[in-house]
Design a protein around this motif. Sequence first.
Motif, PDB file in Angstrom:
ATOM      1  N   GLU A 286       0.825  -1.206   0.000  1.00  0.00           N
ATOM      2  CA  GLU A 286       0.000   0.000   0.000  1.00  0.00           C
ATOM      3  C   GLU A 286       0.866   1.265   0.000  1.00  0.00           C
ATOM      4  OE1 GLU A 286      -3.602   1.811  -0.350  1.00  0.00           O
ATOM      5  OE2 GLU A 286      -3.439  -0.339  -0.039  1.00  0.00           O
TER       6      GLU A 286
ATOM      7  N   SER B 266      -2.188   1.712  -7.792  1.00  0.00           N
ATOM      8  CA  SER B 266      -2.967   0.966  -6.804  1.00  0.00           C
ATOM      9  C   SER B 266      -2.130  -0.145  -6.173  1.00  0.00           C
ATOM     10  CB  SER B 266      -4.205   0.354  -7.466  1.00  0.00           C
ATOM     11  OG  SER B 266      -3.814  -0.690  -8.346  1.00  0.00           O
ATOM     12  N   ARG B 267      -2.552  -0.594  -5.011  1.00  0.00           N
ATOM     13  CA  ARG B 267      -1.892  -1.724  -4.357  1.00  0.00           C
ATOM     14  C   ARG B 267      -1.974  -2.960  -5.239  1.00  0.00           C
ATOM     15  NH1 ARG B 267      -2.955  -6.206  -2.566  1.00  0.00           N
ATOM     16  NH2 ARG B 267      -5.175  -5.877  -2.725  1.00  0.00           N
ATOM     17  N   GLN B 268      -3.094  -3.105  -5.953  1.00  0.00           N
ATOM     18  CA  GLN B 268      -3.278  -4.247  -6.843  1.00  0.00           C
ATOM     19  C   GLN B 268      -2.227  -4.253  -7.958  1.00  0.00           C
ATOM     20  OE1 GLN B 268      -5.674  -2.255  -5.700  1.00  0.00           O
ATOM     21  NE2 GLN B 268      -7.306  -3.522  -4.856  1.00  0.00           N
ATOM     22  N   THR B 269      -1.847  -3.070  -8.429  1.00  0.00           N
ATOM     23  CA  THR B 269      -0.807  -2.978  -9.452  1.00  0.00           C
ATOM     24  C   THR B 269       0.522  -3.483  -8.905  1.00  0.00           C
ATOM     25  OG1 THR B 269      -1.895  -1.124 -10.557  1.00  0.00           O
ATOM     26  CG2 THR B 269       0.467  -1.387 -10.957  1.00  0.00           C
TER      27      THR B 269
END
Length: 63
Positions: A17, A26-29
């Motif tokens: 994060e 994003s954290r997902q990236t």
Amino acid sequence: MKNRIKELRKLTKLSQEELAFRCKVSRQTINAIENDKYDPTLQLAFNLAEVLNTTVDELFIKE
């Protein structure tokens, strides 16, 4: 292409994060890049290297 993002992120005690916030993604990236499911843009690669105090060629390893 392999990368050392997770390894270097943990050495610098950053969460996914926090790394994502500093790189404006994003954290997902970050998760996808760490798991070799997404290749970052050149700009993002440079941002990651800067935040992790390394160089792009040290961050990414050609197999």
